[in-house]
Design an enzyme around this catalytic site. Structure first.
Site, PDB file in Angstrom:
ATOM      1  N   ASP A   1       0.848  -1.181   0.000  1.00 49.28           N
ATOM      2  CA  ASP A   1       0.000   0.000   0.000  1.00 49.28           C
ATOM      3  C   ASP A   1       0.896   1.248   0.000  1.00 49.28           C
ATOM      4  O   ASP A   1       1.977   1.257   0.555  1.00 49.28           O
ATOM      5  CB  ASP A   1      -0.914   0.011   1.236  1.00 49.28           C
ATOM      6  CG  ASP A   1      -0.139  -0.082   2.531  1.00 49.28           C
ATOM      7  OD1 ASP A   1      -0.021   0.939   3.217  1.00 49.28           O
ATOM      8  OD2 ASP A   1       0.369  -1.179   2.852  1.00 49.28           O
TER       9      ASP A   1
ATOM     10  N   SER B   1      -0.798   2.024  -7.349  1.00 47.25           N
ATOM     11  CA  SER B   1      -2.240   2.299  -7.433  1.00 47.25           C
ATOM     12  C   SER B   1      -3.070   1.364  -6.570  1.00 47.25           C
ATOM     13  O   SER B   1      -4.116   0.872  -6.979  1.00 47.25           O
ATOM     14  CB  SER B   1      -2.725   2.261  -8.881  1.00 47.25           C
ATOM     15  OG  SER B   1      -2.127   3.292  -9.610  1.00 47.25           O
ATOM     16  N   SER B   2      -2.586   1.144  -5.339  1.00 52.47           N
ATOM     17  CA  SER B   2      -3.386   0.357  -4.408  1.00 52.47           C
ATOM     18  C   SER B   2      -4.704   1.059  -4.115  1.00 52.47           C
ATOM     19  O   SER B   2      -5.724   0.407  -3.879  1.00 52.47           O
ATOM     20  CB  SER B   2      -2.608   0.118  -3.106  1.00 52.47           C
ATOM     21  OG  SER B   2      -2.202   1.345  -2.512  1.00 52.47           O
ATOM     22  N   SER B   3      -4.710   2.404  -4.150  1.00 55.47           N
ATOM     23  CA  SER B   3      -5.952   3.139  -3.891  1.00 55.47           C
ATOM     24  C   SER B   3      -6.988   2.865  -4.971  1.00 55.47           C
ATOM     25  O   SER B   3      -8.164   2.633  -4.676  1.00 55.47           O
ATOM     26  CB  SER B   3      -5.668   4.643  -3.794  1.00 55.47           C
ATOM     27  OG  SER B   3      -5.075   5.123  -4.983  1.00 55.47           O
ATOM     28  N   ALA B   4      -6.569   2.876  -6.231  1.00 56.53           N
ATOM     29  CA  ALA B   4      -7.504   2.574  -7.321  1.00 56.53           C
ATOM     30  C   ALA B   4      -7.986   1.135  -7.235  1.00 56.53           C
ATOM     31  O   ALA B   4      -9.155   0.841  -7.499  1.00 56.53           O
ATOM     32  CB  ALA B   4      -6.843   2.831  -8.672  1.00 56.53           C
TER      33      ALA B   4
ATOM     34  N   ASP C   1      -5.022   4.511 -13.858  1.00 54.75           N
ATOM     35  CA  ASP C   1      -4.931   3.438 -12.871  1.00 54.75           C
ATOM     36  C   ASP C   1      -6.123   2.494 -12.936  1.00 54.75           C
ATOM     37  O   ASP C   1      -5.971   1.273 -13.080  1.00 54.75           O
ATOM     38  CB  ASP C   1      -4.801   4.030 -11.463  1.00 54.75           C
ATOM     39  CG  ASP C   1      -3.585   4.920 -11.318  1.00 54.75           C
ATOM     40  OD1 ASP C   1      -2.646   4.763 -12.115  1.00 54.75           O
ATOM     41  OD2 ASP C   1      -3.583   5.777 -10.420  1.00 54.75           O
TER      42      ASP C   1
END
Length: 424
Positions: A146, A151-154, A197
């Site tokens: 993370d 692009s862990s958020s996407a 992403d």
């Protein structure tokens, strides 16, 4: 596919079964891979052409429909439990709601990782999707990845969208979900990023390079007919993990690109067009670039040169020429440093170390370049040697960061992945 493993899936299902009191066989799992962007750095928000692929690491979200409107979430990586209802109206973070109260900001909400779940509900509500079912879910990301520029958020946003849509029996296309995930990040969180992403995460196919025009949203899956040699994807972590939304550098660069576009469009008599660089013809840029202030000139040069690298990279990939593809990746990395002016010193050092590692075809920053990791394409037979070299050299250059990385694994060797999906 090497990910997710049967063991990982079983562990997720057991956690959800324990939370919900349901049979393990009822648990569904969203697989949302992380992405890399070999070429097309920092131009998606300007409507540029980009390339991407997913890797065999990512987010797993096990869930069952809750049977009511309640959402209940736990995480393998983060503390706390997130609870809210899908019939609660979600408002962008920091904006007052109709009652004068405000949606909890990430800094105040106890379980801040739950903001993306709320954001997914916000996106679906904004798109007039009728949500009657919540989910009981357990979220697990690949350890240590993370906030690493992958692009862990996407991936998290996509995972929540797919779970909520599945629980509510909604039929939603990948193209629609690209827009919904954009709403999470742009509309709910206030981040001014583009659609690269989520597009990569939702559209990729194993073994293909996803080639996308971010202005028209047209995309193509480019299969390499026969690569010269098997390759691996090397991820080298810097130790800088500052969240993108707390760093003004990203949004500032977007504004600079828009200002450059405005100058060029005005100079060419097209001031009525939206000030994004994709609306500037290359010939117009060449004719009027001397009118740009030095900083804006650098941002525009990165955009136009990176667009050309993406086009050439597509040709190299389609012909199986990894060496040429790698050279273009490295040139992208250099332009990110010199023209886009991103990358803290540890990331720049990693980039330079990777270029000297055995078997590396090319390297560049991953993510926005303000924190996270660098990526490299490497000869599969030399991947272990390259990883060892990078680890040793980075420990010498940045011992403090290197000793606190990724559970003792500062360099990971990955393979290409597939698109996000729900396993029933």
């Amino acid at each position: 596919m090497s990910w997710p493993t049967d063991s990982e899936l079983n562990s997720i299902k057991e956690a959800v079964a324990q939370m919900s009191g349901r049979d393990k066989g009822e648990v569904r799992v969203v697989v949302a891979p992380y992405r890399i962007c070999p070429l097309g750095a920092h131009i998606d928000h300007q409507g540029g052409t980009v390339s991407a692929m997913t890797i065999n690491k990512g987010i797993l979200l096990g869930f069952v429909p809750s049977g009511d409107t309640q959402v209940q979430l736990r995480s393998a990586q983060f503390e706390g439990e997130v609870c809210f209802r899908v019939d609660e109206i979600q408002h962008p973070i920091g904006l007052a709601n109709k009652n004068g109260a405000s949606t909890p900001s990430p800094s105040k909400e106890k379980s801040i990782w739950g903001t993306y779940a709320r954001g997914a509900v916000y996106a679906l509500q904004s798109s007039k999707k009728n949500l009657k079912q919540g989910i009981i879910g357990y979220l697990s990301g690949s350890n240590g990845l993370d906030s690493s520029g992958l692009s862990s958020s996407a991936a998290v946003g996509v995972a929540y969208l797919l779970a909520l849509e599945n629980a509510n029996e909604l039929t939603v296309s990948p193209t629609e979900n690209i827009e919904y995930d954009r709403l999470i990040e742009n509309g709910y969180l206030g981040l001014r990023n583009g659609i690269l992403d989520q597009s990569a995460i939702l559209l990729s196919n194993y073994g293909c390079l996803t080639y996308m025009d971010c202005k028209t949203l047209d995309h193509e899956l480019v299969q390499a007919p026969e690569l010269e040699k098997p390759f691996r994807i090397l991820l080298a972590f810097s130790g800088l993990r500052q969240a993108l939304t707390t760093n003004p550098g990203y949004n500032l660069r977007v504004s600079e690109c828009q200002e450059a576009a405005k100058v060029l469009l005005t100079a060419s008599g097209n001031s009525e067009l939206e000030p994004t660089l994709c609306n500037v013809e290359h010939a117009v840029y060449e004719a009027h670039k001397h009118e740009l202030k030095p900083v804006l000139a650098k941002r525009a040069e990165h955009y136009f040169s990176e667009n050309m690298r993406v086009i050439k990279g597509r040709e190299a990939w389609a012909s199986g020429n990894l060496e040429e593809f790698g050279k273009l990746i490295s040139a992208s990395g250099l332009s990110s440093i010199e023209n886009y002016e991103c990358g803290a010193e540890p990331l720049i050092q990693l980039y330079k170390i990777l270029l000297k590692a055995p078997g590396v075809y090319g390297a560049r920053f991953s993510g926005a370049g303000f924190r996270g990791c660098c990526l490299a394409f490497v000869d599969a037979e030399k991947a272990e040697a390259a990883a060892s070299y990078v680890k040793d050299e980075y420990e010498k250059a940045q011992p403090e960061f290197a000793n606190n990385l990724n559970g003792g694994k500062p360099v990971l060797i990955c393979e290409a992945g597939d698109a996000a999906r729900v396993l029933l």
